[in-house]
Design a protein around this motif. Structure first.
Motif, short mmCIF file in Angstrom:
data_model
loop_
_atom_site.label_atom_id
_atom_site.label_comp_id
_atom_site.label_asym_id
_atom_site.label_seq_id
_atom_site.Cartn_x
_atom_site.Cartn_y
_atom_site.Cartn_z
N THR A 178 0.82 -1.21 0.00
CA THR A 178 0.00 0.00 0.00
C THR A 178 0.85 1.25 0.00
OG1 THR A 178 -1.77 -1.16 1.15
CG2 THR A 178 -1.79 1.23 1.27
N ASN A 179 1.85 1.31 0.85
CA ASN A 179 2.69 2.51 0.93
C ASN A 179 3.46 2.76 -0.36
OD1 ASN A 179 1.92 3.34 3.49
ND2 ASN A 179 3.38 1.97 4.47
N SER A 180 3.89 1.71 -1.02
CA SER A 180 4.60 1.85 -2.29
C SER A 180 3.68 2.42 -3.37
CB SER A 180 5.15 0.49 -2.72
OG SER A 180 5.72 0.58 -4.00
N ILE A 181 2.44 1.94 -3.41
CA ILE A 181 1.47 2.43 -4.39
C ILE A 181 1.17 3.90 -4.13
CG2 ILE A 181 -0.90 2.21 -5.24
CD1 ILE A 181 -0.68 -0.82 -4.50
N ILE A 182 0.94 4.25 -2.86
CA ILE A 182 0.62 5.64 -2.50
C ILE A 182 1.78 6.55 -2.87
CG2 ILE A 182 0.27 7.18 -0.54
CD1 ILE A 182 -1.45 4.96 0.72
N LYS A 183 3.00 6.11 -2.60
CA LYS A 183 4.18 6.92 -2.91
C LYS A 183 4.28 7.15 -4.41
CE LYS A 183 9.13 7.18 -2.10
NZ LYS A 183 10.30 6.53 -1.50
N LYS A 184 4.00 6.11 -5.21
CA LYS A 184 4.10 6.23 -6.67
C LYS A 184 3.06 7.20 -7.23
CE LYS A 184 6.20 1.81 -7.82
NZ LYS A 184 6.03 0.52 -8.51
N ILE A 185 1.79 7.07 -6.81
CA ILE A 185 0.74 7.88 -7.43
C ILE A 185 0.71 9.32 -6.93
CG2 ILE A 185 -0.72 5.91 -8.00
CD1 ILE A 185 -2.50 6.60 -5.61
N THR A 186 1.46 9.60 -5.88
CA THR A 186 1.51 10.99 -5.39
C THR A 186 2.76 11.73 -5.85
OG1 THR A 186 2.47 10.23 -3.29
CG2 THR A 186 0.07 10.58 -3.37
N THR A 187 3.66 11.03 -6.55
CA THR A 187 4.83 11.72 -7.14
C THR A 187 4.73 11.59 -8.65
OG1 THR A 187 6.15 9.68 -6.96
CG2 THR A 187 6.33 11.27 -5.16
N ALA A 188 5.12 12.62 -9.35
CA ALA A 188 5.02 12.62 -10.81
C ALA A 188 5.92 11.54 -11.39
CB ALA A 188 5.41 13.99 -11.36
N PRO A 189 5.45 10.83 -12.43
CA PRO A 189 6.25 9.74 -13.01
C PRO A 189 7.46 10.27 -13.77
CG PRO A 189 4.19 10.00 -14.22
CD PRO A 189 4.16 10.95 -13.06
#
Length: 189
Positions: A178-189
């Motif tokens: 969960t934390n990895s997904i949240i970190k990814k979608i809240t930072t620009a790719p």
């Protein structure tokens, strides 16, 4: 006369206040009538709807939901033989335009690819402009990136990422944390 002076002053102020309230009510009523005059004609309404990719229906027209349309389409494929034998003007069937298909709203795209070095699947997912946290979570859950949808939503709401979701294309591992997904979608790719 001095005795009744305060009574007369109160009476005069009351009459003036009532006149003012009446005038405001009449102005408000006139504004409401003005809105009636600004109504669009049917052709103007259809033109405005066309610019927004919408369609205007009459009150007595039967309109189907997407589920009803899919259900009818599914029945149509199975019962083509029975329809050819039946009369064409059956009152039970709604009138469906032959050349029009309902437009589905644009959905985020996703691709599943396997990396040659890993045995886990990598899922590419594109977050589109205007996607909400629930939209993203539902799609990632259907792609088996999120294991527990409720737990993910609780954690995301706890971290208050509702307005921090960035648009773009992301790569996720299936059953990612969960934390990895949240970190990814809240930072620009």
């Amino acid at each position: 006369m001095m005795k009744n002076r305060s009574f007369l002053m109160g009476l005069g102020i009351g009459i003036a206040a009532c006149a003012l309230i009446l005038k405001l009510a009449l102005i408000g009523q006139g504004a409401a009538e003005g809105n009636v005059k600004n109504l669009l004609s049917r052709t103007d309404l259809e033109e405005q709807a066309k610019t927004m990719n919408l369609k205007v229906y009459d009150v007595n027209e039967e309109v189907m939901t997407e589920e009803e349309w899919a259900e009818l389409k599914g029945e149509g494929a199975r019962s083509e033989e029975t329809e050819s034998d039946a009369a064409t003007d059956s009152p039970e069937k709604p009138k469906v335009p032959q050349n029009e298909t309902p437009e589905k709203p644009k959905q985020p795209t996703s691709e599943k690819t396997t990396e040659p070095t890993n045995s886990t699947e990598v899922v590419k997912y594109k977050v589109i402009q205007g996607a909400t946290l629930n939209d993203v979570a539902d799609h990632l859950s259907s792609l088996h990136v999120i294991q527990d949808l409720d737990a993910f939503l609780k954690e995301a709401n706890r971290q208050k990422i509702n307005r921090k979701i960035q648009t773009g294309t992301y790569e996720f591992q299936q059953n990612e944390s969960t934390n990895s997904i949240i970190k990814k979608i809240t930072t620009a790719p």
